[in-house]
Design an enzyme around this catalytic site. Structure first.
Site, short mmCIF file in Angstrom:
data_model
loop_
_atom_site.label_atom_id
_atom_site.label_comp_id
_atom_site.label_asym_id
_atom_site.label_seq_id
_atom_site.Cartn_x
_atom_site.Cartn_y
_atom_site.Cartn_z
N LYS A 41 -31.94 -35.89 -1.80
CA LYS A 41 -31.15 -36.58 -2.59
C LYS A 41 -30.25 -36.05 -3.87
O LYS A 41 -30.38 -34.65 -3.84
CB LYS A 41 -31.68 -37.70 -3.00
N TYR A 288 -12.58 -22.40 -28.13
CA TYR A 288 -12.77 -23.60 -28.77
C TYR A 288 -13.53 -23.57 -30.22
O TYR A 288 -13.52 -23.52 -30.00
CB TYR A 288 -12.10 -25.42 -28.09
#
Length: 408
Positions: A41, A288
């Site tokens: 999955k 940042y």
């Protein structure tokens, strides 16, 4: 190691199919005589469904599990008709016809689903093959005690009517549940779940035997509750098969044992490269927010790969990558597309490979620790922007034959 890569992508997930097959063999031997059900999955836990499914199929594996019907139908397209595929997660408005028509085995968690699947079977002129899912304590999907009684009552009415699987449109081929804390062997809840599951198995067996096999054969039921942690910690574990996901990809679900301890090899190796190098003076910031400031003169290497690729931003200022066999710290905030690595005086050149995680670098588990999450998420979150590249390493152990298990 051989590779089929022909792309020019900067960030790549190398998927070692040799390791994948070796892990499957190790797990199958551990589980025997029960059968290994390969869980693929979520794009094979981020590893790439095409590469993983075909890699397992060519090694002889024929039992696969996914979560959603879309995943199941995609897997049927990839592998064809001679594999067993089951799925268990769908909603009240999900179209079930295609899954039933394609012989996808489906988990049933509500009595209403029995009606819907019977309708789908009649519309498609097929028989829906079902695994009743009982909630043994996890509290997610599955039939709670009242729902379990209703489901048995529903099936008993069909049996009393004399309906065969062909008449009713449904055949019960499995019983399933899911452990909650099997990764903590000392927890008593696992034993409690096992008792509930065993009781459900007895009740379902009695019902099917009383129906004289018209709704399914009790001695051919696919009985499965064990996940990777249970497969590795319970001996023996209940059931005729185990749904194994994480460990198939060479990662450990256990806090006190790593892949090597379990005889497994990580299948994914996430790699990038150095695309820029620059000398940085003391006091210079990084990325940042300037959450990192160089304490001394150093060198920064720019490495493509960021949260747009599924790399955890929360690992900023904690993670490491490996370049030329040496680990270096990731400094400043990990950005959408790139990260800064402080390589100091290391002998680094533009174009050098940077191993973000996997063999030759930090592990996915370490990245999970740095990001305050689990290794499951680290690999599964790798985005579609990252190329999955099939590679084959030298086998590290003999390959066992797939164990098709107990006549199932």
């Amino acid at each position: 190691m051989t590779s089929t890569d022909s792309s020019g992508a900067l960030v790549k997930a190398e998927i070692d199919v040799t390791a994948l097959r070796a892990n499957a063999a190790v797990l199958a031997e551990l589980l025997a005589p029960a059968r290994l059900k390969c869980v693929v999955k979520a794009n094979a836990y981020g590893h790439g469904i095409d590469i993983v499914a075909r890699g397992l199929y060519t090694a002889g594996w024929r039992d696969f599990c996914v979560a959603t019907i879309d995943e199941a139908l995609r897997l049927r397209e990839i592998l064809g008709d001679d594999v067993n595929i089951m799925a268990w997660l769908y909603g009240p408005n999900t179209d079930l016809d295609a899954a039933v028509a394609e012989s996808i085995e489906l988990g049933v968690s509500t009595v209403e689903c029995l009606d819907r699947l019977r309708d789908a079977a009649h519309r498609t002129n097929t028989t829906a093959r079902l695994h009743l899912k009982v909630d043994t304590g996890l509290g997610r999907n599955g039939l709670a005690p009242a729902g379990w009684k209703r489901a048995l009552g529903y099936l008993q009415e069909l049996a009393d009517s004399g309906a065969t699987a062909r008449d009713s449109g449904i055949e019960i081929v499995g019983l399933m549940s899911h452990y909650a804390v099997a990764d903590e062997p000392e927890r008593v809840e696992t034993g409690q779940q096992t008792q509930i599951f065993d009781s459900a198995h007895r009740e379902l067996t009695a019902l099917l035997d009383g129906a004289q096999g018209h709704l399914g054969e009790s001695d051919r039921l696919d009985v499965h509750i064990a996940n990777s942690p249970a497969a590795l910690t319970l001996s023996p574990f209940p059931g005729t098969s185990a749904r194994v996901g994480l460990s198939l990809y060479g990662l450990s679900p256990l806090g006190d044992q790593d892949s090597q301890d379990l005889g497994l090899v990580p299948v994914m190796r996430l790699v990038s490269q150095v695309v820029n190098l620059k000398d940085i003076p003391s006091g210079h910031g990084a990325s940042y927010g300037f959450t990192f400031t160089a304490a001394a003169d150093t060198r920064f290497a720019l490495v493509p790969g960021g949260y747009g690729d599924g790399i955890a931003r929360s690992a900023s200022n904690k993670a490491e990558v490996s370049i030329r066999g040496t680990r270096y710290p990731v400094v400043g905030r990990i950005a959408m597309d790139q990260m800064i690595v402080d390589v100091g005086a290391g002998e680094i050149a533009i174009g050098d490979e940077a191993v973000i995680f996997g063999p030759g670098g930090p592990s996915a588990t370490e990245w999970g620790d740095w990001a305050d999450t689990i290794n499951y998420e680290i690999v599964t979150r790798i985005s579609s922007r990252v190329d999955r590249v099939e590679v084959e390493s030298q086998p590290t152990q003999g390959a066992a034959q797939p164990n098709q298990g107990a006549g199932l």
